[in-house]
Design an enzyme around this catalytic site. Structure first.
Site, PDB file in Angstrom:
ATOM      1  N   HIS A   1       0.832  -1.206   0.000  1.00  0.00           N
ATOM      2  CA  HIS A   1       0.000   0.000   0.000  1.00  0.00           C
ATOM      3  C   HIS A   1       0.865   1.255   0.000  1.00  0.00           C
ATOM      4  O   HIS A   1       1.939   1.289   0.617  1.00  0.00           O
ATOM      5  CB  HIS A   1      -0.899  -0.010   1.239  1.00  0.00           C
TER       6      HIS A   1
ATOM      7  N   ASP B   1      -3.761   8.741   3.533  1.00  0.00           N
ATOM      8  CA  ASP B   1      -3.991   7.332   3.212  1.00  0.00           C
ATOM      9  C   ASP B   1      -5.476   7.175   2.904  1.00  0.00           C
ATOM     10  O   ASP B   1      -6.323   7.317   3.797  1.00  0.00           O
ATOM     11  CB  ASP B   1      -3.585   6.466   4.411  1.00  0.00           C
TER      12      ASP B   1
END
Length: 225
Positions: A163, A178
């Site tokens: 990620h 995020d």
């Protein structure tokens, strides 16, 4: 998460810079590798730095640590551009959008992103995610860049546990952005010339969550000329 899924994009500055070009980014801004997080290696990164992006493997340790960081964030400037991620495998492009659109005053970009940011004005982070789902132009830019990697691009259906998150300096604070989280994470006071060093500290904290893990990569959005 949406049923829309894109091809994962590898953490390769050449690939990311192809996407920057597709997005009309100019002025000498490019992504470059950060080869290490110690001060002498950070000195090799061209300045100024507008954003730092970390690729990390998702684990129970990183999830628990980041959740506590989100809970501890109470101050978020309304100048921060933040969007959620609902498109599968789009975290690289979301990280790039966070990097660019939080630096509109210094990083020039093309009409597609100008229009996208205008459409996102006044709507919440989840609605911004939906606008990304609907953006055929950005989807095509992502696909073009993702297909240019050094390794064969995996299927959009392939599950990837890596990620990307972006670190930017906005309104005197460093924020971690995020799209999997409900809001930005405030890492405290930061001036633009401190961003690389303070982002390195944050990256080290992620790495300390899984000290035996090696799949961490850091890149910086730097002015190269």
């Amino acid at each position: 998460m949406s049923k829309v899924r894109w091809v994962p994009m590898e953490s390769n500055p050449d690939v990311w810079n192809k996407l920057l070009k597709e997005m009309g980014v100019s002025g000498g801004w490019q992504f470059t590798d950060v080869w290490g997080l110690d001060p002498e290696l950070l000195m090799m990164v061209p300045q100024p730095v507008a954003a730092v992006v970390l690729l990390y493997p998702i684990s129970g340790n990183t999830e628990n640590w980041a959740t506590e960081k989100v809970k501890g964030t109470t101050l978020v400037s309304d100048k921060v551009f933040f969007m959620r991620q609902t498109v599968g495998n789009a975290c690289g492009t979301v990280g790039i959008l966070h990097s660019i659109l939080n630096n509109s005053d210094t990083v020039p970009y093309g009409e597609t992103l100008v229009s996208f940011k205008a459409e996102c004005a006044g709507v919440d982070p989840m609605d911004r995610a939906k606008k990304l789902e609907q953006s055929q132009n950005i989807a095509e830019m992502h696909a073009t860049a993702a297909s240019s990697g050094q390794t064969a691009a995996p299927s959009p259906e392939e599950k990837v546990n890596l990620h990307f998150v972006a670190f930017v300096c906005v309104d005197g604070h460093m924020y971690e952005l995020d799209g999997r989280k409900e809001k930005p994470m405030n890492w405290g006071p930061c001036q633009s010339d401190e961003l690389l060093g303070k982002a390195a500290i944050a990256c080290k904290q992620y790495m300390s969550c899984d000290p035996d893990e090696v799949r961490f990569t850091v890149v910086a959005l730097s002015k190269m000329e």
